[in-house]
Design a protein around this motif. Structure first.
Motif, short mmCIF file in Angstrom:
data_model
loop_
_atom_site.label_atom_id
_atom_site.label_comp_id
_atom_site.label_asym_id
_atom_site.label_seq_id
_atom_site.Cartn_x
_atom_site.Cartn_y
_atom_site.Cartn_z
N SER A 164 0.84 -1.46 -0.06
CA SER A 164 0.09 0.09 0.09
C SER A 164 0.95 1.20 0.10
CB SER A 164 -0.90 0.01 1.37
OG SER A 164 -0.05 0.14 2.60
N SER A 174 -9.71 -1.98 -0.38
CA SER A 174 -9.18 -0.33 -0.69
C SER A 174 -9.91 0.34 0.26
CB SER A 174 -9.91 -0.34 -2.09
OG SER A 174 -9.18 -1.22 -3.18
N ASP A 222 -4.80 3.23 -1.57
CA ASP A 222 -3.60 3.23 -2.74
C ASP A 222 -3.71 1.82 -3.09
OD1 ASP A 222 -3.24 5.70 -2.67
OD2 ASP A 222 -1.87 5.44 -0.90
N LEU A 255 -5.55 -0.88 -5.56
CA LEU A 255 -6.78 -1.00 -6.36
C LEU A 255 -7.01 -2.51 -6.70
CD1 LEU A 255 -6.31 2.20 -8.35
CD2 LEU A 255 -7.59 1.98 -6.33
N TYR A 269 -4.65 -6.95 -6.39
CA TYR A 269 -4.58 -5.50 -6.23
C TYR A 269 -3.32 -5.18 -6.56
CZ TYR A 269 -8.82 -5.73 -2.85
OH TYR A 269 -9.94 -5.84 -2.36
N HIS A 287 -0.85 -1.47 -6.96
CA HIS A 287 -0.92 -0.23 -6.42
C HIS A 287 -1.20 1.05 -7.57
CE1 HIS A 287 1.44 3.66 -4.76
NE2 HIS A 287 1.04 3.12 -3.67
N ARG A 288 -1.81 2.12 -6.93
CA ARG A 288 -2.62 3.01 -7.93
C ARG A 288 -1.52 3.58 -8.97
NH1 ARG A 288 -5.91 6.33 -6.74
NH2 ARG A 288 -6.69 5.75 -4.61
N ASP A 289 -0.20 3.63 -8.59
CA ASP A 289 0.91 4.08 -9.77
C ASP A 289 0.55 3.14 -10.89
OD1 ASP A 289 1.56 5.80 -7.81
OD2 ASP A 289 3.46 4.89 -7.12
N HIS A 290 0.23 1.96 -10.76
CA HIS A 290 0.41 1.11 -12.05
C HIS A 290 -1.24 0.92 -12.16
CE1 HIS A 290 4.31 0.74 -11.16
NE2 HIS A 290 4.12 0.08 -9.94
N ALA A 291 -2.28 1.62 -12.13
CA ALA A 291 -3.81 1.53 -12.33
C ALA A 291 -3.84 1.29 -13.83
CB ALA A 291 -4.32 2.77 -11.96
#
Length: 254
Positions: free
Chosen positions: A75, A90, A95, A97, A204, A206-210
Motif C-alpha cells: 500500500s 481498498s 492506494d 486498487l 490488487y 498500487h494506484r501508480d500502476h492503475a
C-alpha cells in the motif's frame, strides 16, 4: 461516446507505456507483488497470476511476508501489487486498487472420516464434536455454541481428527487437502459435503500502476473463458499435494 472511448484507451496505453519504461533495464518488464508467507493458497495464487502476467508479456516476482507487513509494503508503493486478498481492502488501503475479476476463491469445508454423515451446512455439524483453528473468524462463528475443540494451528487441528478427539474439522479446502496429503490420510479423511463458507479473491495493484487493471481484468476473463485459468489452478494444487506427499519443497516459484 467514440471520442470518450478513444481518450480512455489512449490514457491506458500511455499509462502502461510509462510503467513499462520504469522496467526498461530488464529484458522482460518485472512487477513485484507482496504475498502472505507460508500460505498454500497464496502459493497457488503466485502460479496463477504469474501466468496472467506472463501472457501479457510481463514477469511477476513475489515477496513473501507476514500478512500485515505485506499490506503495509504494497500500500505504500514499495511493491507494485498485492497478490491475493478478499474484496474490500481498498476501504482501508485506498492506494491498493482491485482488479475487478476474481481469479481464485476461498472455500471453508468440513474434513471427516467415513462414519460422519454428509455435511451440507453448519447445522449438520451439531451432531458431532468439531475442531476449528482458534481465531479463524468464519469457522469460529459458524461453530459457535457447538461441542468443539479449538486448535492452535492446522497441524494440531488434524492431530485432533487423526486421534479421534473430534469427528469433523473445518478449515480451508486447499490447506486441509495439503495437510491430509502430508500425513498420508487419503482416502480415510476426505472433504465432506459442500463448502460451508466461500469468498472470491482478488489481485490488487498500487494506484501508480492503475493502467494495468483493465489489461489484467481482460486477461483473467479470457483465461476463465478458455479454461486456461482452471487448468493452471489445478496444476498448482496438484504440485502442492505432490510436494506434501513426497516431502518436497513447497516454496512458491513461478
Amino acid at each position: 461516446m467514440i471520442k470518450n472511448n478513444f481518450s480512455f484507451v489512449c490514457g491506458v496505453l500511455l499509462g502502461l507505456a510509462g510503467w513499462l519504461a520504469t522496467s526498461a533495464r530488464a529484458e522482460t518488464p518485472t512487477l513485484y507483488a507482496t504475498m502472505i508467507a507460508n500460505s498454500h493458497l497464496q502459493c497457488m495464487a503466485s502460479k496463477v497470476m504469474g501466468r496472467v502476467y506472463g501472457n501479457l508479456g510481463m514477469r511477476m516476482e513475489v515477496l513473501p511476508m507476514p500478512a500485515k507487513r505485506a499490506l503495509a509494503y504494497s500500500s505504500s508503493g514499495q511493491a507494485d501489487a498485492e497478490l491475493l486478498r478478499l474484496e474490500g481492502f481498498s476501504k482501508q488501503y485506498p492506494d491498493l486498487l482491485p482488479v475487478p475479476e476474481p481469479y481464485l476463491g476461498f472455500s471453508g469445508v468440513a474434513f471427516s472420516g467415513p462414519v460422519v454423515g454428509t455435511i451440507s451446512g453448519w447445522k449438520d455439524l451439531r451432531a458431532y464434536r468439531v475442531g476449528v483453528v482458534r481465531g479463524v473468524r468464519y469457522s469460529n462463528e459458524g461453530t459457535e455454541g457447538m461441542e468443539r475443540i479449538l486448535a492452535n494451528d492446522l497441524p494440531q487441528l488434524f492431530d485432533l481428527l487423526e486421534k479421534g478427539r473430534v469427528s469433523v474439522v473445518v478449515t480451508s479446502r486447499v490447506s486441509g487437502s495439503v495437510e491430509v496429503a502430508r500425513r498420508g490420510l487419503t482416502p480415510s479423511i476426505v472433504v465432506n459435503g459442500q463448502p460451508l463458507y466461500e469468498r472470491p479473491l482478488y489481485h490488487y495493484v498500487h494506484r501508480d500502476h492503475a493502467a494495468l487493471i483493465p489489461l489484467l481484468d481482460a486477461e483473467i476473463r479470457r483465461m476463465k473463458a478458455s479454461g486456461e485459468l482452471q487448468a493452471i489452478t489445478d496444476q498448482a494444487l496438484d504440485e502442492l499435494l505432490l510436494n506434501a506427499q513426497t516431502g518436497g519443497l513447497s516454496e512458491c516459484t513461478q
